[in-house]
Design an enzyme around this catalytic site. Sequence first.
Site, mmCIF file in Angstrom:
data_model
loop_
_atom_site.group_PDB
_atom_site.id
_atom_site.type_symbol
_atom_site.label_atom_id
_atom_site.label_comp_id
_atom_site.label_asym_id
_atom_site.label_seq_id
_atom_site.Cartn_x
_atom_site.Cartn_y
_atom_site.Cartn_z
ATOM 1 N N LYS A 64 27.405 -20.875 26.636
ATOM 2 C CA LYS A 64 26.220 -20.041 26.911
ATOM 3 C C LYS A 64 25.576 -20.402 28.256
ATOM 4 O O LYS A 64 24.390 -20.749 28.323
ATOM 5 C CB LYS A 64 25.200 -20.149 25.775
ATOM 6 C CG LYS A 64 25.718 -19.659 24.423
ATOM 7 C CD LYS A 64 24.606 -19.730 23.378
ATOM 8 C CE LYS A 64 25.084 -19.229 22.018
ATOM 9 N NZ LYS A 64 26.047 -20.144 21.386
ATOM 10 N N ARG A 212 30.259 -22.286 8.877
ATOM 11 C CA ARG A 212 29.977 -23.027 7.650
ATOM 12 C C ARG A 212 30.727 -22.544 6.408
ATOM 13 O O ARG A 212 31.139 -23.372 5.583
ATOM 14 C CB ARG A 212 28.468 -23.058 7.402
ATOM 15 C CG ARG A 212 27.767 -24.147 8.196
ATOM 16 C CD ARG A 212 26.262 -24.004 8.193
ATOM 17 N NE ARG A 212 25.815 -22.928 9.074
ATOM 18 C CZ ARG A 212 24.544 -22.691 9.377
ATOM 19 N NH1 ARG A 212 23.608 -23.428 8.848
ATOM 20 N NH2 ARG A 212 24.215 -21.716 10.186
#
Length: 233
Positions: A64, A212
Amino acid sequence: MITKTPEIILALDVDNREHAQKILQATGERLEWVKVGLQSFLRDGPDLVHTIVDSGKKVFLDLKLHDIPNTMAKAMESLADLPIGMLTLHANAGEEALHRCAQVGKEKLPNTLLLAVTVLTSMNQESLHSVGVESPVIEQVERLASLAAQSEIGGIVCSPQELIRLRSCLPSETKLITPGIRPTGSAVGDQKRIMTPLQAKQAGADYLVIGRPILAASSPSQALDDILCELQG
């Protein structure tokens, strides 16, 4: 009707290199893409990227980048020797920075798809207001995504809930990459704008970033297989 099945990208956000190695081995050959985020890259460096590529998988380097145009361009040049298939930067950096990065990408990283981040999936309307953005989330996403596409950035990272709007207003060749994917029955966590894999497929996603639900599973391989089955409807 959308019939193309998006590719899965595993977000390899774990606490140590050993855990990362175990997850990679546990997911098997069906996994083609791995996302290396800021945490893992700062800890393990370029060696982790090479290790993943040597295992036969492609790397999405999620740094990013967000700085002044010259710094972002130089940062990209410093990554030119790494075998990365995707790289993220913030659309908030502005038009000049996006143009510079697109040009560096063509010259130095011709095999790397540049992705612009719009509004982080952990942010909602209240979060935007807290940093001075009064526009509705979807308007801010569209504004930044259009700016990136006009600057010749090849892909957009967005919430799955913005997929349909972006698919209709961006060039057809623009790739849409969506985090915030939660398989049916899994915990939401800190993501606020989410969809199931099948919903994201139907909305036009090209890639699904999932962490996750695979990382925390007792069997990462089975979790991946379940997601792939869900994508088949």
